[in-house]
Motif scaffolding. Sequence first.
Motif, PDB file in Angstrom:
ATOM      1  N   SER A 264      -7.940  56.672  -6.448  1.00  0.00           N
ATOM      2  CA  SER A 264      -6.625  57.087  -6.943  1.00  0.00           C
ATOM      3  C   SER A 264      -6.688  57.178  -8.461  1.00  0.00           C
ATOM      4  O   SER A 264      -7.321  56.350  -9.111  1.00  0.00           O
ATOM      5  CB  SER A 264      -5.537  56.084  -6.548  1.00  0.00           C
ATOM      6  N   ILE A 281       1.395  59.573  -9.412  1.00  0.00           N
ATOM      7  CA  ILE A 281       1.658  58.370  -8.626  1.00  0.00           C
ATOM      8  C   ILE A 281       2.904  57.687  -9.168  1.00  0.00           C
ATOM      9  O   ILE A 281       2.975  57.353 -10.353  1.00  0.00           O
ATOM     10  CB  ILE A 281       0.463  57.405  -8.672  1.00  0.00           C
ATOM     11  N   THR A 311      -3.583  53.026  -3.771  1.00  0.00           N
ATOM     12  CA  THR A 311      -2.271  53.318  -4.338  1.00  0.00           C
ATOM     13  C   THR A 311      -1.655  52.064  -4.938  1.00  0.00           C
ATOM     14  O   THR A 311      -1.170  52.069  -6.080  1.00  0.00           O
ATOM     15  CB  THR A 311      -1.344  53.899  -3.259  1.00  0.00           C
TER      16      THR A 311
END
Length: 357
Positions: A264, A281, A311
């Motif tokens: 990520s 994000i 995440t």
Amino acid sequence: MVNKVNRRRALVGGAGRSFLGIFAVWVCLASLGCTTRSDRATTRFEFERAQMGLPFRLVLYTPDGATATNAAEAVWTRISDLNAILSDYEAESELSRLSRSAGTGQWIALSPDLAHVLTTAGEVSRRSTGAFDVTVGPEVQLWRRARRQRELPSPEVLARAREATGWTNLLLRHRASAWEAQLVRPGMRLDLGGIAKGYALDEAAKVLRGRNLPRFLISGSGDMVAGEPPPGESGWRIEVGVFDVTNAPPPRFVSLRNVGLATSGDTFQRAEIGGVRYSHIVNPHTGIGLTDHRLVTVIARNGMIADALSTASSVLEPKVALKLANEFQAELLILREPADSIEELASPGFRRWLNTP
């Protein structure tokens, strides 16, 4: 980069929701070095297909082309079926229908797939104290619009979106042999963007193993699941830690076998608003894209856990993220750029996955 046999780069970075085009397959013949003396019946095949709005890539070893093609089609079918369940883009997906029940007080029966994803998401949310949150849909929608318009949402609009979120407002219960869910607040919208892809990769791996095809690597954008390695190799050699900053540490390679990996970061998806770099994000606690520039890599027992942890680890303070990874028996690498310095943090076990040329 995948394995020494294949000189093309793997799909290891965020590629957005781009469509790759038509289905393609490449066959690497034994005479070109794709098999070993002890495994001449196994040949390397590669397939690509756009699924879930993302580029998916499958590398597998089978005795012949027909076996490979049939297996690939079964994989794509399974992922397509999951998209019809887990997508927040498809109006008639099971997830979207569940979101439309928000605030009604109804308990909605869940399919086994959606139940498995939501119960896992709930566990990660609980352990991360909400850094991972699938109820973030209203905030994500608002942030997508902000990125397109290059303008932060007003405090009033943001407050309304935040009122419709909160992982504790997603209730789950098990009745008889099935799970049910209730979305407590009106306007809630679920977004499985931080977990569904990993689950789809796990299910693709299950399809292949069910066909007695254990040697594979399947990836979807920055996530992947590895099975048994290619013949003669100890693992799938994957490049990680490609950080887009000046004086970044050199990329390194990991050797994967029967695990999931997820990355990520905002290398490919970001926006600059008012001179500040924001990630795609969203921090569930603020409703705004992250401004802490970092790249996260997680290796876990499966793709779904790796996906969710990558995440959560993008949102959490690095030391808290390391603790969370340890709770799930996962390994974590974080590269970040606080101020003008580069900081690297890794879990104690990450080193054992490293592969040196």
